[in-house]
Design a protein around this motif. Structure first.
Motif, PDB file in Angstrom:
ATOM      1  N   CYS A  37      -1.350  11.325   5.236  1.00  0.00           N
ATOM      2  CA  CYS A  37      -0.036  10.809   4.854  1.00  0.00           C
ATOM      3  C   CYS A  37      -0.129   9.313   4.535  1.00  0.00           C
ATOM      4  CB  CYS A  37       0.979  11.026   5.973  1.00  0.00           C
ATOM      5  SG  CYS A  37       1.315  12.770   6.310  1.00  0.00           S
ATOM      6  N   VAL A  38       0.518   8.921   3.452  1.00  0.00           N
ATOM      7  CA  VAL A  38       0.640   7.517   3.084  1.00  0.00           C
ATOM      8  C   VAL A  38       2.092   7.110   3.274  1.00  0.00           C
ATOM      9  CG1 VAL A  38       0.325   5.802   1.259  1.00  0.00           C
ATOM     10  CG2 VAL A  38      -1.239   7.760   1.410  1.00  0.00           C
ATOM     11  N   ARG A  39       2.325   6.032   3.972  1.00  0.00           N
ATOM     12  CA  ARG A  39       3.680   5.618   4.326  1.00  0.00           C
ATOM     13  C   ARG A  39       4.380   4.937   3.151  1.00  0.00           C
ATOM     14  NH1 ARG A  39       3.943   3.221  10.309  1.00  0.00           N
ATOM     15  NH2 ARG A  39       6.130   3.666   9.794  1.00  0.00           N
ATOM     16  N   LEU A  55      -5.754   5.777  -6.565  1.00  0.00           N
ATOM     17  CA  LEU A  55      -4.767   5.279  -5.618  1.00  0.00           C
ATOM     18  C   LEU A  55      -3.826   6.414  -5.231  1.00  0.00           C
ATOM     19  CD1 LEU A  55      -3.859   1.897  -7.369  1.00  0.00           C
ATOM     20  CD2 LEU A  55      -5.417   2.232  -5.451  1.00  0.00           C
ATOM     21  N   LEU A  56      -3.476   6.442  -3.963  1.00  0.00           N
ATOM     22  CA  LEU A  56      -2.570   7.467  -3.451  1.00  0.00           C
ATOM     23  C   LEU A  56      -1.225   6.841  -3.147  1.00  0.00           C
ATOM     24  CD1 LEU A  56      -4.965   9.392  -1.009  1.00  0.00           C
ATOM     25  CD2 LEU A  56      -4.501   9.846  -3.424  1.00  0.00           C
ATOM     26  N   GLU A  57      -0.169   7.406  -3.727  1.00  0.00           N
ATOM     27  CA  GLU A  57       1.181   6.905  -3.493  1.00  0.00           C
ATOM     28  C   GLU A  57       1.731   7.470  -2.187  1.00  0.00           C
ATOM     29  OE1 GLU A  57       3.470   7.892  -6.907  1.00  0.00           O
ATOM     30  OE2 GLU A  57       2.425   6.462  -8.228  1.00  0.00           O
ATOM     31  N   PRO A  58       2.868   6.964  -1.713  1.00  0.00           N
ATOM     32  CA  PRO A  58       3.423   7.471  -0.453  1.00  0.00           C
ATOM     33  C   PRO A  58       3.670   8.975  -0.491  1.00  0.00           C
ATOM     34  CG  PRO A  58       4.504   5.434  -1.087  1.00  0.00           C
ATOM     35  CD  PRO A  58       3.639   5.826  -2.234  1.00  0.00           C
ATOM     36  N   GLY A  59       3.332   9.638   0.610  1.00  0.00           N
ATOM     37  CA  GLY A  59       3.516  11.082   0.714  1.00  0.00           C
ATOM     38  C   GLY A  59       2.308  11.748   1.338  1.00  0.00           C
TER      39      GLY A  59
END
Length: 307
Positions: A37-39, A55-59
């Motif tokens: 999980c990314v905040r 890059l991983l976005e929030p979720g």
């Protein structure tokens, strides 16, 4: 069996290296993947075998662990760095300048922000030191206090373009404090107090001057009015004497104005003696004094007419 044992040992060893909010799921064929999980207001950097992958976005995101893993995260919130720099002014006064720098990571430049700078706060601090120590020495102490906005603007202009290349946006810079040495502060307060006392003394002297001028004007006016009163008093006395002489000469047969003046002069003489005697003064009295006084007054009038 050997592969399963090695995989299980690697999982136990690497468990402490996994970021929070990570769930490891074992597959039936011996493989595994991670649900991570990314905040909110954060961006995660995903690496595949040590190479940047994206890059991983929030979720919630699933990665094939341990081949792919999150190397780190960057906060997209506005951050503040407080820098205190000591320098001196043009008049050789050492001061401590406190500068607050507000910045944030640019999402489109997150790669540069993560890989190109190892210590972004130290980099910003170095630039702040450079700007402050090149700007403040050109100013005197009083000018530095009045030019906080100029110092902040110079710092912002220096940081804005440089840090943008590294993926950081400088929002604003603020000079929050400019503090000289305690002895310098005390001397400045004494100078200010002396200036205030000087102004107070000047105002007091001006007030005394106005008071004396007004008192002199009042005294002059009082003497002028007193002179008018005395002149009117003497005029009234003369008019009264003139009226008395005229009436006495008309009503008493054989009496001349000279006889009336002698009587009035004698009366004034005795009044003078009574006033002087009331003050315990001893004067020599001679009845011929009145005749002598009359002759002197008459002689003065004659000389005045001749002139």
């Amino acid at each position: 069996l050997l592969y399963s044992t090695l995989l299980y040992s690697t999982l136990l060893y690497s468990h402490l290296l996994l970021p929070l909010h990570t769930i490891v799921i074992m597959a039936g064929n011996g493989g595994c993947f991670c649900a991570q999980c990314v905040r909110t207001q954060e961006v995660a950097v995903l690496e595949d075998l040590g190479q940047f992958k994206g890059l991983l976005e929030p979720g919630l995101h699933c990665t094939c662990w341990p081949l792919a893993q999150i190397a780190g995260t960057l906060s997209l919130r506005i951050q503040q760095l407080d820098v205190i720099c000591e320098t001196k002014t043009r008049d050789n006064v050492f001061v401590q300048v406190a500068v607050a720098v507000q910045f944030r990571v640019l999402l489109e430049s997150a790669y540069d922000a993560y890989y190109r700078l190892s210590d972004p706060r130290g980099q910003i601090q170095s630039y702040v030191f450079d700007v402050v120590r090149s700007t403040v020495p050109k100013m005197e102490l009083d000018e530095a206090f009045a030019s906080k906005a100029e110092i902040a603007t110079a710092t912002l202009n220096q940081l804005k373009d440089v840090m943008k290349d590294y993926g950081y946006e400088i929002m604003t810079t603020l000079v929050t404090d400019l503090s000289p040495d305690a002895k310098v502060k005390a001397s400045m307060n004494e100078i200010n107090a002396s200036r205030r006392l000087k102004e107070a003394a000047s105002h007091k002297a001006e007030a005394d001057k106005v008071r004396q001028v007004k008192a002199a004007e009042a005294e002059a006016e009082a003497r002028y009015l007193s002179g008018l009163g005395v002149a009117r008093q003497r005029k009234a006395i003369v008019e009264g004497l003139q009226s008395s002489v005229s009436e006495f000469s008309q009503e008493v047969e054989g009496a001349t104005p000279k006889d009336v003046m002698d009587i009035l002069l004698l009366s004034q003489y005795f009044d003078t003696l009574s006033v002087v005697g009331a003050n315990s003064l001893i004067l020599e009295h001679d009845p011929a004094t009145v005749a002598n006084l009359q002759q002197q007054v008459g002689k003065s009038f004659l000389e005045g007419k001749r002139r």
